[in-house]
Design a protein around this motif. Structure first.
Motif, PDB file in Angstrom:
ATOM      1  N   GLN A  83       0.856  -1.174   0.000  1.00  0.00           N
ATOM      2  CA  GLN A  83       0.000   0.000   0.000  1.00  0.00           C
ATOM      3  C   GLN A  83       0.897   1.231   0.000  1.00  0.00           C
ATOM      4  OE1 GLN A  83      -2.823  -0.407   3.216  1.00  0.00           O
ATOM      5  NE2 GLN A  83      -4.157  -1.656   1.927  1.00  0.00           N
ATOM      6  N   ALA A  84       0.598   2.138  -0.932  1.00  0.00           N
ATOM      7  CA  ALA A  84       1.443   3.306  -1.113  1.00  0.00           C
ATOM      8  C   ALA A  84       0.587   4.540  -1.362  1.00  0.00           C
ATOM      9  CB  ALA A  84       2.388   3.086  -2.294  1.00  0.00           C
ATOM     10  N   LYS A  85       1.222   5.687  -1.169  1.00  0.00           N
ATOM     11  CA  LYS A  85       0.576   6.961  -1.500  1.00  0.00           C
ATOM     12  C   LYS A  85       1.273   7.494  -2.741  1.00  0.00           C
ATOM     13  CE  LYS A  85      -0.906  11.364   0.396  1.00  0.00           C
ATOM     14  NZ  LYS A  85      -0.961  12.226   1.592  1.00  0.00           N
ATOM     15  N   PRO A  86       0.576   7.516  -3.888  1.00  0.00           N
ATOM     16  CA  PRO A  86       1.228   7.947  -5.124  1.00  0.00           C
ATOM     17  C   PRO A  86       1.420   9.456  -5.167  1.00  0.00           C
ATOM     18  CG  PRO A  86      -1.072   7.425  -5.545  1.00  0.00           C
ATOM     19  CD  PRO A  86      -0.813   7.090  -4.102  1.00  0.00           C
ATOM     20  N   VAL A  87       2.548   9.868  -5.722  1.00  0.00           N
ATOM     21  CA  VAL A  87       2.804  11.280  -5.981  1.00  0.00           C
ATOM     22  C   VAL A  87       2.693  11.451  -7.492  1.00  0.00           C
ATOM     23  CG1 VAL A  87       4.453  13.170  -5.795  1.00  0.00           C
ATOM     24  CG2 VAL A  87       4.361  11.417  -4.007  1.00  0.00           C
ATOM     25  N   GLY A  88       1.548  11.879  -7.962  1.00  0.00           N
ATOM     26  CA  GLY A  88       1.327  11.992  -9.402  1.00  0.00           C
ATOM     27  C   GLY A  88       0.859  10.685  -9.999  1.00  0.00           C
ATOM     28  N   PRO A  89       0.771  10.626 -11.341  1.00  0.00           N
ATOM     29  CA  PRO A  89       0.321   9.405 -12.002  1.00  0.00           C
ATOM     30  C   PRO A  89       1.320   8.275 -11.824  1.00  0.00           C
ATOM     31  CG  PRO A  89       1.076  11.018 -13.620  1.00  0.00           C
ATOM     32  CD  PRO A  89       1.063  11.704 -12.293  1.00  0.00           C
ATOM     33  N   THR A  90       0.817   7.050 -11.816  1.00  0.00           N
ATOM     34  CA  THR A  90       1.677   5.884 -11.622  1.00  0.00           C
ATOM     35  C   THR A  90       2.237   5.356 -12.937  1.00  0.00           C
ATOM     36  OG1 THR A  90       0.518   5.255  -9.596  1.00  0.00           O
ATOM     37  CG2 THR A  90       1.748   3.527 -10.727  1.00  0.00           C
ATOM     38  N   CYS A  91       1.405   5.318 -13.972  1.00  0.00           N
ATOM     39  CA  CYS A  91       1.835   4.718 -15.241  1.00  0.00           C
ATOM     40  C   CYS A  91       2.748   5.653 -16.030  1.00  0.00           C
ATOM     41  CB  CYS A  91       0.607   4.363 -16.072  1.00  0.00           C
ATOM     42  SG  CYS A  91       0.995   3.475 -17.603  1.00  0.00           S
ATOM     43  N   HIS A  92       3.678   5.080 -16.780  1.00  0.00           N
ATOM     44  CA  HIS A  92       4.588   5.881 -17.602  1.00  0.00           C
ATOM     45  C   HIS A  92       3.858   6.614 -18.719  1.00  0.00           C
ATOM     46  CE1 HIS A  92       4.209   2.314 -20.161  1.00  0.00           C
ATOM     47  NE2 HIS A  92       4.665   3.061 -21.158  1.00  0.00           N
ATOM     48  N   THR A  93       2.614   6.192 -18.996  1.00  0.00           N
ATOM     49  CA  THR A  93       1.823   6.866 -20.031  1.00  0.00           C
ATOM     50  C   THR A  93       1.185   8.153 -19.507  1.00  0.00           C
ATOM     51  OG1 THR A  93      -0.208   5.674 -19.461  1.00  0.00           O
ATOM     52  CG2 THR A  93       1.269   4.645 -21.094  1.00  0.00           C
ATOM     53  N   GLY A  94       1.271   8.359 -18.199  1.00  0.00           N
ATOM     54  CA  GLY A  94       0.632   9.526 -17.587  1.00  0.00           C
ATOM     55  C   GLY A  94      -0.708   9.216 -16.965  1.00  0.00           C
ATOM     56  N   SER A  95      -1.140   7.952 -17.050  1.00  0.00           N
ATOM     57  CA  SER A  95      -2.406   7.533 -16.455  1.00  0.00           C
ATOM     58  C   SER A  95      -2.217   7.268 -14.958  1.00  0.00           C
ATOM     59  CB  SER A  95      -2.907   6.267 -17.149  1.00  0.00           C
ATOM     60  OG  SER A  95      -4.092   5.799 -16.543  1.00  0.00           O
ATOM     61  N   ASP A  96      -3.317   7.384 -14.223  1.00  0.00           N
ATOM     62  CA  ASP A  96      -3.270   7.128 -12.777  1.00  0.00           C
ATOM     63  C   ASP A  96      -2.833   5.709 -12.471  1.00  0.00           C
ATOM     64  OD1 ASP A  96      -4.133   9.673 -12.257  1.00  0.00           O
ATOM     65  OD2 ASP A  96      -6.180   9.122 -11.728  1.00  0.00           O
ATOM     66  N   THR A  97      -3.278   4.770 -13.307  1.00  0.00           N
ATOM     67  CA  THR A  97      -2.950   3.357 -13.093  1.00  0.00           C
ATOM     68  C   THR A  97      -2.428   2.761 -14.394  1.00  0.00           C
ATOM     69  OG1 THR A  97      -4.998   2.265 -13.785  1.00  0.00           O
ATOM     70  CG2 THR A  97      -5.000   3.283 -11.589  1.00  0.00           C
ATOM     71  N   CYS A  98      -1.794   1.608 -14.286  1.00  0.00           N
ATOM     72  CA  CYS A  98      -1.292   0.923 -15.479  1.00  0.00           C
ATOM     73  C   CYS A  98      -2.399   0.234 -16.252  1.00  0.00           C
ATOM     74  CB  CYS A  98      -0.198  -0.072 -15.088  1.00  0.00           C
ATOM     75  SG  CYS A  98       1.330   0.755 -14.590  1.00  0.00           S
ATOM     76  N   TRP A  99      -3.640   0.351 -15.770  1.00  0.00           N
ATOM     77  CA  TRP A  99      -4.803  -0.171 -16.495  1.00  0.00           C
ATOM     78  C   TRP A  99      -5.570   0.962 -17.145  1.00  0.00           C
ATOM     79  CZ3 TRP A  99      -2.545  -2.349 -12.367  1.00  0.00           C
ATOM     80  CH2 TRP A  99      -2.219  -3.700 -12.460  1.00  0.00           C
ATOM     81  N   GLN A 100      -4.951   2.138 -17.191  1.00  0.00           N
ATOM     82  CA  GLN A 100      -5.539   3.322 -17.849  1.00  0.00           C
ATOM     83  C   GLN A 100      -6.886   3.701 -17.231  1.00  0.00           C
ATOM     84  OE1 GLN A 100      -3.266   4.652 -20.209  1.00  0.00           O
ATOM     85  NE2 GLN A 100      -2.150   2.956 -19.273  1.00  0.00           N
ATOM     86  N   GLU A 101      -6.971   3.552 -15.916  1.00  0.00           N
ATOM     87  CA  GLU A 101      -8.195   3.915 -15.217  1.00  0.00           C
ATOM     88  C   GLU A 101      -7.894   5.039 -14.230  1.00  0.00           C
ATOM     89  OE1 GLU A 101      -9.470   0.309 -13.378  1.00  0.00           O
ATOM     90  OE2 GLU A 101     -10.393  -0.468 -15.213  1.00  0.00           O
ATOM     91  N   PRO A 102      -8.857   5.927 -14.008  1.00  0.00           N
ATOM     92  CA  PRO A 102      -8.637   6.980 -13.013  1.00  0.00           C
ATOM     93  C   PRO A 102      -8.594   6.392 -11.602  1.00  0.00           C
ATOM     94  CG  PRO A 102     -10.895   7.052 -13.840  1.00  0.00           C
ATOM     95  CD  PRO A 102     -10.169   6.033 -14.666  1.00  0.00           C
TER      96      PRO A 102
END
Length: 199
Positions: A83-102
């Protein structure tokens, strides 16, 4: 924790990264013992990059770090839930998640109900929709309805009929969600206020 890095020929185990607040899964990476230890030491999630063949701290180039909150091991000792607290988007594409979901906070059925209210409000021409008819009547009528439901909850709370109490409570919550949207808010806004009051 007894983490078994030996189950893989390369000493790598999967690490599922979950937002500590929204509980959404952000990404999947792989850790060896050294990456795990660095994660613990720096409190920033670090993986072993299979493509770069080296340790890689998420965000080391982008600044989009994953700040460590908690680590859990699965029943077999060979998969981590981080469990982590993200700083900005996680995916290298700029998406919040690597599944392209908010990475939005969801409240299960309540969130579904909020979406239904939004849909009914947007289709206000529907003569069959109770929600649409309330929005047509305006904020005063909606607020009045919340007040009426609140009084009924209080009345039923003083009696012994639990079914009626729960029914009136459901009516109150439903109409309160409508009132929030009539004022331009969602339940998330109220929860953020409650979080700000935590000591």
């Amino acid at each position: 924790m007894n983490i078994d890095f030996s189950k893989s020929a390369h000493g790598l185990i999967p690490a599922i990264i979950q937002d500590s607040e929204t509980k959404n899964v952000l990404m999947l990476g792989y850790m060896n013992a050294e990456a795990y230890q660095k994660t613990i030491d720096t409190q920033k999630v670090t993986f072993f990059s299979r493509s770069k063949q080296r340790l890689w701290t998420k965000g080391e180039e982008s600044g989009n770090f994953l700040n460590l909150i908690d680590v859990k091991n699965d029943c077999d000792g060979d998969t981590l839930l981080i469990q982590a607290k993200p700083v900005g988007p996680t995916c290298h594409t700029g998406s919040d998640t690597c599944w392209q979901e908010p990475n939005n906070q969801e409240y299960g059925f309540i969130s579904h109900l909020e979406k239904t209210i939004t849909t009914r409000r947007e289709n206000a021409d529907s003569e069959k929709s109770y929600v649409a008819s309330l929005f047509k009547l305006g904020i005063n009528k909606i607020a009045q309805k919340v007040g009426e439901e609140a009084i009924e909850v209080v009345i039923e709370a003083k009696d012994d009929n639990d079914d009626l109490f729960l029914s009136e409570s459901a009516d109150l919550l439903f109409h309160y969600l409508i009132l929030l949207q009539a004022k331009g808010f969602k339940l998330d806004n109220v929860i953020n206020v409650l979080k700000s009051r935590q000591k």
